[in-house]
Design a protein around this motif. Structure first.
Motif, PDB file in Angstrom:
ATOM      1  N   LYS A 111       0.983  -1.302  -0.024  1.00 33.01           N
ATOM      2  CA  LYS A 111       0.128  -0.228   0.025  1.00 33.01           C
ATOM      3  C   LYS A 111       0.812   1.823  -0.048  1.00 33.01           C
ATOM      4  O   LYS A 111       0.931   1.957  -0.693  1.00 33.01           O
ATOM      5  N   THR A 112       2.094   1.215   1.121  1.00 31.72           N
ATOM      6  CA  THR A 112       2.399   2.369   1.289  1.00 31.72           C
ATOM      7  C   THR A 112       3.293   2.411  -0.045  1.00 31.72           C
ATOM      8  O   THR A 112       3.560   3.441  -0.441  1.00 31.72           O
ATOM      9  N   LEU A 113       4.041   1.754  -0.993  1.00 32.41           N
ATOM     10  CA  LEU A 113       4.344   1.570  -2.508  1.00 32.41           C
ATOM     11  C   LEU A 113       3.478   2.593  -3.937  1.00 32.41           C
ATOM     12  O   LEU A 113       4.055   3.243  -4.259  1.00 32.41           O
ATOM     13  N   ALA A 114       2.057   2.312  -3.914  1.00 31.61           N
ATOM     14  CA  ALA A 114       1.575   2.592  -4.607  1.00 31.61           C
ATOM     15  C   ALA A 114       1.192   3.881  -3.850  1.00 31.61           C
ATOM     16  O   ALA A 114       1.048   4.688  -5.378  1.00 31.61           O
ATOM     17  N   LYS A 115       1.447   4.102  -3.452  1.00 33.88           N
ATOM     18  CA  LYS A 115       0.670   5.685  -3.022  1.00 33.88           C
ATOM     19  C   LYS A 115       2.494   6.714  -3.220  1.00 33.88           C
ATOM     20  O   LYS A 115       2.364   7.620  -4.045  1.00 33.88           O
ATOM     21  N   MET A 116       3.581   6.305  -3.125  1.00 35.35           N
ATOM     22  CA  MET A 116       5.244   6.841  -3.659  1.00 35.35           C
ATOM     23  C   MET A 116       4.729   6.559  -5.149  1.00 35.35           C
ATOM     24  O   MET A 116       4.875   7.972  -5.746  1.00 35.35           O
ATOM     25  N   MET A 117       3.989   5.350  -5.580  1.00 35.16           N
ATOM     26  CA  MET A 117       3.827   5.781  -6.954  1.00 35.16           C
ATOM     27  C   MET A 117       2.811   6.376  -7.527  1.00 35.16           C
ATOM     28  O   MET A 117       3.138   6.501  -8.791  1.00 35.16           O
ATOM     29  N   ASN A 118       1.751   6.738  -7.066  1.00 35.43           N
ATOM     30  CA  ASN A 118       0.360   7.434  -7.409  1.00 35.43           C
ATOM     31  C   ASN A 118       0.726   8.360  -9.241  1.00 35.43           C
ATOM     32  O   ASN A 118       0.638   8.149 -10.143  1.00 35.43           O
ATOM     33  N   GLY A 141      -6.649 -15.601  -3.056  1.00 28.37           N
ATOM     34  CA  GLY A 141      -7.195 -14.073  -2.023  1.00 28.37           C
ATOM     35  C   GLY A 141      -6.423 -13.364  -2.427  1.00 28.37           C
ATOM     36  O   GLY A 141      -6.410 -12.139  -1.254  1.00 28.37           O
ATOM     37  N   THR A 142      -4.718 -14.173  -1.741  1.00 26.30           N
ATOM     38  CA  THR A 142      -3.779 -12.724  -1.257  1.00 26.30           C
ATOM     39  C   THR A 142      -2.685 -11.892  -2.593  1.00 26.30           C
ATOM     40  O   THR A 142      -3.047 -10.809  -1.915  1.00 26.30           O
ATOM     41  N   ALA A 143      -3.263 -12.280  -3.696  1.00 24.27           N
ATOM     42  CA  ALA A 143      -2.735 -11.506  -4.491  1.00 24.27           C
ATOM     43  C   ALA A 143      -4.094 -10.597  -4.860  1.00 24.27           C
ATOM     44  O   ALA A 143      -4.049  -9.518  -5.218  1.00 24.27           O
ATOM     45  N   ILE A 144      -5.289 -11.146  -4.544  1.00 31.67           N
ATOM     46  CA  ILE A 144      -6.844  -9.977  -4.619  1.00 31.67           C
ATOM     47  C   ILE A 144      -6.901  -9.324  -4.261  1.00 31.67           C
ATOM     48  O   ILE A 144      -6.716  -7.864  -3.349  1.00 31.67           O
ATOM     49  N   THR A 145      -5.755  -9.395  -2.296  1.00 32.45           N
ATOM     50  CA  THR A 145      -5.631  -8.428  -1.744  1.00 32.45           C
ATOM     51  C   THR A 145      -4.788  -7.101  -2.139  1.00 32.45           C
ATOM     52  O   THR A 145      -4.949  -6.640  -1.602  1.00 32.45           O
ATOM     53  N   LEU A 146      -3.746  -7.431  -2.297  1.00 34.01           N
ATOM     54  CA  LEU A 146      -2.347  -7.130  -3.638  1.00 34.01           C
ATOM     55  C   LEU A 146      -3.102  -6.411  -4.209  1.00 34.01           C
ATOM     56  O   LEU A 146      -2.706  -4.644  -3.968  1.00 34.01           O
ATOM     57  N   ALA A 147      -3.652  -6.608  -5.167  1.00 35.50           N
ATOM     58  CA  ALA A 147      -4.058  -5.849  -5.916  1.00 35.50           C
ATOM     59  C   ALA A 147      -5.332  -4.936  -5.684  1.00 35.50           C
ATOM     60  O   ALA A 147      -5.072  -3.603  -5.512  1.00 35.50           O
ATOM     61  N   GLU A 148      -6.229  -4.704  -4.468  1.00 34.36           N
ATOM     62  CA  GLU A 148      -7.108  -4.225  -3.851  1.00 34.36           C
ATOM     63  C   GLU A 148      -6.294  -3.189  -3.688  1.00 34.36           C
ATOM     64  O   GLU A 148      -6.641  -1.622  -3.180  1.00 34.36           O
ATOM     65  N   GLY A 149      -5.519  -3.509  -2.546  1.00 36.61           N
ATOM     66  CA  GLY A 149      -4.662  -1.896  -1.783  1.00 36.61           C
ATOM     67  C   GLY A 149      -3.432  -1.567  -2.706  1.00 36.61           C
ATOM     68  O   GLY A 149      -4.046   0.255  -2.798  1.00 36.61           O
ATOM     69  N   ILE A 150      -3.368  -2.133  -3.685  1.00 38.51           N
ATOM     70  CA  ILE A 150      -2.698  -0.980  -5.244  1.00 38.51           C
ATOM     71  C   ILE A 150      -3.605   0.177  -5.508  1.00 38.51           C
ATOM     72  O   ILE A 150      -4.142   1.164  -5.748  1.00 38.51           O
ATOM     73  N   ILE A 151      -5.137  -0.401  -5.484  1.00 36.99           N
ATOM     74  CA  ILE A 151      -6.061   0.297  -6.393  1.00 36.99           C
ATOM     75  C   ILE A 151      -6.504   1.358  -5.224  1.00 36.99           C
ATOM     76  O   ILE A 151      -6.859   2.397  -5.838  1.00 36.99           O
ATOM     77  N   GLU A 152      -6.494   0.810  -4.108  1.00 34.19           N
ATOM     78  CA  GLU A 152      -7.244   1.516  -2.948  1.00 34.19           C
ATOM     79  C   GLU A 152      -6.426   2.812  -3.086  1.00 34.19           C
ATOM     80  O   GLU A 152      -6.934   4.101  -2.622  1.00 34.19           O
ATOM     81  N   ASN A 153      -5.122   2.791  -3.224  1.00 34.33           N
ATOM     82  CA  ASN A 153      -3.932   3.703  -3.168  1.00 34.33           C
ATOM     83  C   ASN A 153      -3.032   4.212  -4.392  1.00 34.33           C
ATOM     84  O   ASN A 153      -2.103   6.057  -4.497  1.00 34.33           O
ATOM     85  N   HIS A 154      -3.975   4.252  -5.860  1.00 34.60           N
ATOM     86  CA  HIS A 154      -3.044   4.190  -7.054  1.00 34.60           C
ATOM     87  C   HIS A 154      -4.298   4.962  -8.108  1.00 34.60           C
ATOM     88  O   HIS A 154      -4.810   4.123  -8.348  1.00 34.60           O
ATOM     89  N   SER A 155      -4.192   6.113  -8.037  1.00 32.11           N
ATOM     90  CA  SER A 155      -5.676   6.270  -9.180  1.00 32.11           C
ATOM     91  C   SER A 155      -5.225   5.904 -10.515  1.00 32.11           C
ATOM     92  O   SER A 155      -6.514   6.349 -11.143  1.00 32.11           O
ATOM     93  N   GLY A 156      -4.531   4.818 -11.248  1.00 31.53           N
ATOM     94  CA  GLY A 156      -4.269   4.953 -12.421  1.00 31.53           C
ATOM     95  C   GLY A 156      -5.007   2.748 -12.507  1.00 31.53           C
ATOM     96  O   GLY A 156      -4.921   2.955 -13.075  1.00 31.53           O
ATOM     97  N   TYR A 157      -5.568   2.581 -11.585  1.00 27.08           N
ATOM     98  CA  TYR A 157      -6.406   1.066 -11.532  1.00 27.08           C
ATOM     99  C   TYR A 157      -7.097   1.182 -10.845  1.00 27.08           C
ATOM    100  O   TYR A 157      -7.261   2.046  -9.413  1.00 27.08           O
ATOM    101  N   ASP A 158      -8.354   0.669 -11.669  1.00 32.42           N
ATOM    102  CA  ASP A 158      -9.952   0.935 -10.139  1.00 32.42           C
ATOM    103  C   ASP A 158     -10.692  -0.598 -10.960  1.00 32.42           C
ATOM    104  O   ASP A 158     -11.261  -1.182 -10.260  1.00 32.42           O
TER     105      ASP A 158
END
Length: 234
Positions: A111-118, A141-158
């Motif tokens: 999540k932190t990296l996604a915010k930094m890369m946004n 399920g772990t991959a989905i959780t990771l993907a959701e963490g990126i989507i929540e913190n990076h505007s490039g992906y929905d």
């Protein structure tokens, strides 16, 4: 602590070994096809079953006042129903796509990296997960959780897509290789470089230990929790 194991495959057997070493008693071991069991003999239940029976296991626990820890993935279409039932019955419930202590730290790092890369739009994000051939769902399920963490913190992906790249979709490649406990990789790639974070499980011990720690933690608590609550992180 008296523990019921709902699902007695490789994970269930590993959890049993760790729980006994930590001084707990296994009072019930339920196979995937067994639905006639008395859950009330347990202080807490740990569910690592299969997607088709997980919700029934969780419902049975909550209806009988037994707090339940679930690490089964692939059943989350019924997750909201489980949450509603837990609140109605004033029970205790933890679901996690991954109980490994290291993976839950990895979730927060992701999540932190996604915010930094946004704001760095020159980087495209891709993900890969590798698991053993007995795993029934893909992506994990772990991959989905990771993907959701990126989507929540990076505007490039929905959203995310399995094995497919599309506009504003995060592609996840899922591979199944014999005897691989779990590897998850997140890549940020540009024309000039690549940034990669990765978690590699060496065995099932980490997942099992985290589940037992969560079971120890939830005793006496009411509500719906996650591993951030257990570990006091995030």
């Amino acid at each position: 602590m008296k523990i019921a194991l709902l699902g007695y495959g490789k994970m269930g057997k590993t959890i049993e070994q760790i729980a006994i070493k930590r001084g707990h008693e296994i009072v019930l071991k339920v196979d995937k096809n067994d639905d006639a069991y008395d859950i009330t003999q347990a202080d807490v239940a740990i569910d690592f079953s299969i997607p088709t029976v997980a919700f029934n296991n969780i419902t049975n626990c909550l209806n009988n006042g037994v707090p339940v820890i679930s690490g089964t993935t692939g059943w989350l279409q019924d997750y909201d129903k489980a949450v509603e039932l837990c609140k109605e019955k004033e029970g205790g419930f933890i679901y996690a796509s991954n109980f490994s202590l290291g993976v839950n730290i990895f979730f927060e790092l992701n999540k932190t990296l996604a915010k930094m890369m946004n704001t760095l739009k020159q980087y495209n994000v891709t993900m890969e997960e590798i698991h053993h051939t007995q795993k029934l769902d893909a992506p994990s399920g772990t991959a989905i959780t990771l993907a959701e963490g990126i989507i929540e913190n990076h505007s490039g992906y929905d959203n995310w897509k399995l094995d497919e790249a599309a506009e504003k979709s995060l592609p996840i490649v899922a591979k199944r290789i014999e005897d691989v406990p779990g590897t998850h990789t997140v890549n940020y790639e540009s024309e000039v470089d690549t940034i990669t974070i990765e978690h590699t499980a060496h065995n099932r011990q980490g997942f099992a230990l985290g589940a037992v720690i969560a079971a120890e933690w939830i005793i006496g608590k009411k509500g719906v929790f996650n591993m951030n609550d257990v570990l006091n992180i995030g």
